[in-house]
Motif scaffolding. Structure first.
Motif, PDB file in Angstrom:
ATOM      1  N   TYR A  17       0.880  -1.179   0.000  1.00 55.94           N
ATOM      2  CA  TYR A  17       0.000   0.000   0.000  1.00 55.94           C
ATOM      3  C   TYR A  17       0.909   1.218   0.000  1.00 55.94           C
ATOM      4  CZ  TYR A  17      -4.009  -2.943   1.248  1.00 55.94           C
ATOM      5  OH  TYR A  17      -5.010  -3.888   1.264  1.00 55.94           O
ATOM      6  N   ALA A  22       2.307  -4.486   3.325  1.00 61.52           N
ATOM      7  CA  ALA A  22       1.447  -5.007   4.398  1.00 61.52           C
ATOM      8  C   ALA A  22       1.676  -6.510   4.522  1.00 61.52           C
ATOM      9  CB  ALA A  22      -0.013  -4.730   4.090  1.00 61.52           C
ATOM     10  N   PRO A  41       1.064 -10.049  15.647  1.00 58.01           N
ATOM     11  CA  PRO A  41       0.482  -8.889  16.333  1.00 58.01           C
ATOM     12  C   PRO A  41      -0.446  -8.112  15.409  1.00 58.01           C
ATOM     13  CG  PRO A  41       2.840  -8.565  15.916  1.00 58.01           C
ATOM     14  CD  PRO A  41       2.514  -9.949  15.489  1.00 58.01           C
ATOM     15  N   LYS A  46      -2.303 -10.236   8.608  1.00 59.53           N
ATOM     16  CA  LYS A  46      -3.130 -11.450   8.584  1.00 59.53           C
ATOM     17  C   LYS A  46      -4.411 -11.230   7.776  1.00 59.53           C
ATOM     18  CE  LYS A  46      -3.431 -11.547  13.093  1.00 59.53           C
ATOM     19  NZ  LYS A  46      -2.742 -10.272  13.370  1.00 59.53           N
ATOM     20  N   SER A  47      -5.147 -10.152   8.096  1.00 59.96           N
ATOM     21  CA  SER A  47      -6.412  -9.909   7.387  1.00 59.96           C
ATOM     22  C   SER A  47      -6.160  -9.663   5.905  1.00 59.96           C
ATOM     23  CB  SER A  47      -7.134  -8.686   7.974  1.00 59.96           C
ATOM     24  OG  SER A  47      -7.428  -8.909   9.312  1.00 59.96           O
ATOM     25  N   THR A  48      -5.102  -8.936   5.600  1.00 59.91           N
ATOM     26  CA  THR A  48      -4.790  -8.656   4.194  1.00 59.91           C
ATOM     27  C   THR A  48      -4.534  -9.971   3.448  1.00 59.91           C
ATOM     28  OG1 THR A  48      -3.832  -6.548   4.877  1.00 59.91           O
ATOM     29  CG2 THR A  48      -3.260  -7.337   2.668  1.00 59.91           C
TER      30      THR A  48
HETATM   31  P1  ADP Z   1      -3.651  -7.792  10.839  1.00 55.17           P
HETATM   32  O1  ADP Z   1      -4.842  -8.467  10.265  1.00 55.17           O
HETATM   33  O2  ADP Z   1      -2.510  -8.738  11.074  1.00 55.17           O
HETATM   34  O3  ADP Z   1      -3.972  -6.993  12.058  1.00 55.17           O
HETATM   35  P2  ADP Z   1      -3.794  -6.137   8.470  1.00 55.17           P
HETATM   36  O4  ADP Z   1      -3.706  -7.081   7.337  1.00 55.17           O
HETATM   37  O5  ADP Z   1      -5.141  -5.629   8.822  1.00 55.17           O
HETATM   38  O6  ADP Z   1      -3.073  -6.774   9.747  1.00 55.17           O
HETATM   39  O7  ADP Z   1      -2.886  -4.868   8.180  1.00 55.17           O
HETATM   40  C1  ADP Z   1      -1.521  -4.982   7.759  1.00 55.17           C
HETATM   41  C2  ADP Z   1      -0.995  -3.598   7.440  1.00 55.17           C
HETATM   42  O8  ADP Z   1      -1.539  -3.142   6.232  1.00 55.17           O
HETATM   43  C3  ADP Z   1      -1.302  -2.554   8.502  1.00 55.17           C
HETATM   44  O9  ADP Z   1      -0.187  -1.707   8.634  1.00 55.17           O
HETATM   45  C4  ADP Z   1      -2.482  -1.822   7.899  1.00 55.17           C
HETATM   46  O10 ADP Z   1      -2.514  -0.488   8.342  1.00 55.17           O
HETATM   47  C5  ADP Z   1      -2.176  -1.899   6.406  1.00 55.17           C
HETATM   48  N1  ADP Z   1      -3.390  -1.867   5.554  1.00 55.17           N
HETATM   49  C6  ADP Z   1      -4.359  -2.822   5.539  1.00 55.17           C
HETATM   50  N2  ADP Z   1      -5.314  -2.517   4.632  1.00 55.17           N
HETATM   51  C7  ADP Z   1      -4.952  -1.328   4.078  1.00 55.17           C
HETATM   52  C8  ADP Z   1      -5.512  -0.465   3.071  1.00 55.17           C
HETATM   53  N3  ADP Z   1      -6.672  -0.775   2.457  1.00 55.17           N
HETATM   54  N4  ADP Z   1      -4.832   0.660   2.754  1.00 55.17           N
HETATM   55  C9  ADP Z   1      -3.663   0.965   3.349  1.00 55.17           C
HETATM   56  N5  ADP Z   1      -3.083   0.199   4.299  1.00 55.17           N
HETATM   57  C10 ADP Z   1      -3.699  -0.926   4.667  1.00 55.17           C
END
Ligand code: ADP
Length: 308
Positions: A17, A22, A41, A46-48
């Protein structure tokens, strides 16, 4: 179950991003018949990763596949893979059974499955209540019911234990274990090692989007926790001298006990006895898995800080 033998595989998966990764060159496997814990953490990616599995986010590079295929190429995705990605993504005015019925219809699934999955998740009595009135725990159950609608062989659950009371956590653990025993592939994420310790067979540990460890829980424990011996002597100075003379490594704790890493309890006892040191306490200790996890993921953060 239509696809019990399909696994999940990420290969060099990367999502950036605005130039910041990420998910960073991540490769791992989740096998059928076992519960794979996806641990990291908050913000670890993970979600991404899970969103890329479902085609909701496009990888910058690399692949994540189910049985070797992209989700878009599956013949029957609703009967192949089920997801809990965001338990709050429910229309608040819809009843639980209406919500599930809408899903079943959209996916071409038998409407009889709605009552079946409501019973599986223990929401049979709440079928006609609006989702907006549900507690977080009930919403998690409804999300899991949605994931189970197509009786899929692959289940991907993002933080399914989040916000649940101990009874709810025990329930999901038992459910995941039963589903894995039937040969399904279960990938579930958490940011808490304590949740993994009692649930996962295998671990995929990530920090800052990168793979930190991929191993069975047992291997992970063996490889990352050091066995030490905690010993308390009437005269810590005398014991320290005896250990030093024997060439055994140790550190002195704030309460004057010694943490010995170079010998087991029996050896420490012998060294003390040979020197006439009176011991008040002697026994093995292990670093907790939560400490190991924090240390490993902290190291990644530190490295990032230095590299930037
Ligand atoms: P987790 O699920 O492990 O908590 P995420 O996958 O939600 O982690 O996020 C990983 C990183 O990617 C974080 O730094 C988050 O801020 C960033 N991120 C996730 N989605 C977006 C997006 N749509 N735009 C910009 N940054 C994103």
């Amino acid at each position: 179950m239509s696809a019990g033998s399909l696994g999940i595989r990420a290969e060099n998966l990367t999502k950036k991003y605005g130039g910041k990764a990420a998910v960073d060159d991540l490769s791992f496997t989740a096998e059928p018949g076992v519960i794979t814990g996806f641990l990291g953490p908050n913000g670890a990616g993970k979600s991404t990763t899970m969103r890329m599995l479902f085609g909701l986010t496009k990888p910058t590079s690399g692949t994540i596949t189910i049985g070797g295929r992209n989700i878009a190429d599956l013949d029957d995705p609703a009967r192949t893979v089920g997801a809990l990605l965001d338990a709050r993504a429910v229309h608040p005015h819809r009843t639980a059974s209406r919500h599930l019925l809408a899903f079943a219809q959209a996916a071409g699934l038998d409407r009889r499955r709605v009552d079946e999955v409501l019973d599986v998740v223990g929401l049979g009595d709440a079928a006609d209540r609006r989702a907006g009135e549900f507690s977080l725990g009930m919403n998690q159950r409804l999300g899991i019911a949605t994931a189970l609608l197509g009786d899929p062989g692959v289940l991907v659950l993002d933080e399914p234990l989040n916000g649940l009371d101990p009874e709810g956590i025990r329930w999901i653990r038992t459910l995941m274990r039963d589903l894995a025993r039937e040969g399904r592939t279960i990938l579930f994420s958490s940011h808490l090692m304590s949740e993994m310790e009692l649930t996962a067979d295998n671990l995929v540990v990530v920090g800052q989007g990168r793979l930190i460890a991929e191993a069975s829980l047992d291997e992970f424990v063996r490889a990352n926790t050091t066995q030490a011996v905690l010993v308390r002597a009437q005269s810590p100075v005398q014991l320290a001298g005896a250990l030093q003379d024997a060439g055994v490594s140790f550190s002195t704790q704030p309460d004057s006990s010694l943490l010995v890493t170079g010998a087991d309890s029996a050896a420490v006892g012998k060294i003390a006895a040979a020197d006439g040191v009176v011991l008040e306490e002697l026994g093995p200790v292990r670093e907790s898995l939560e400490d190991v996890f924090l240390r490993l993921t902290h190291d990644v953060t530190e490295f990032e800080g230095q590299a930037a």
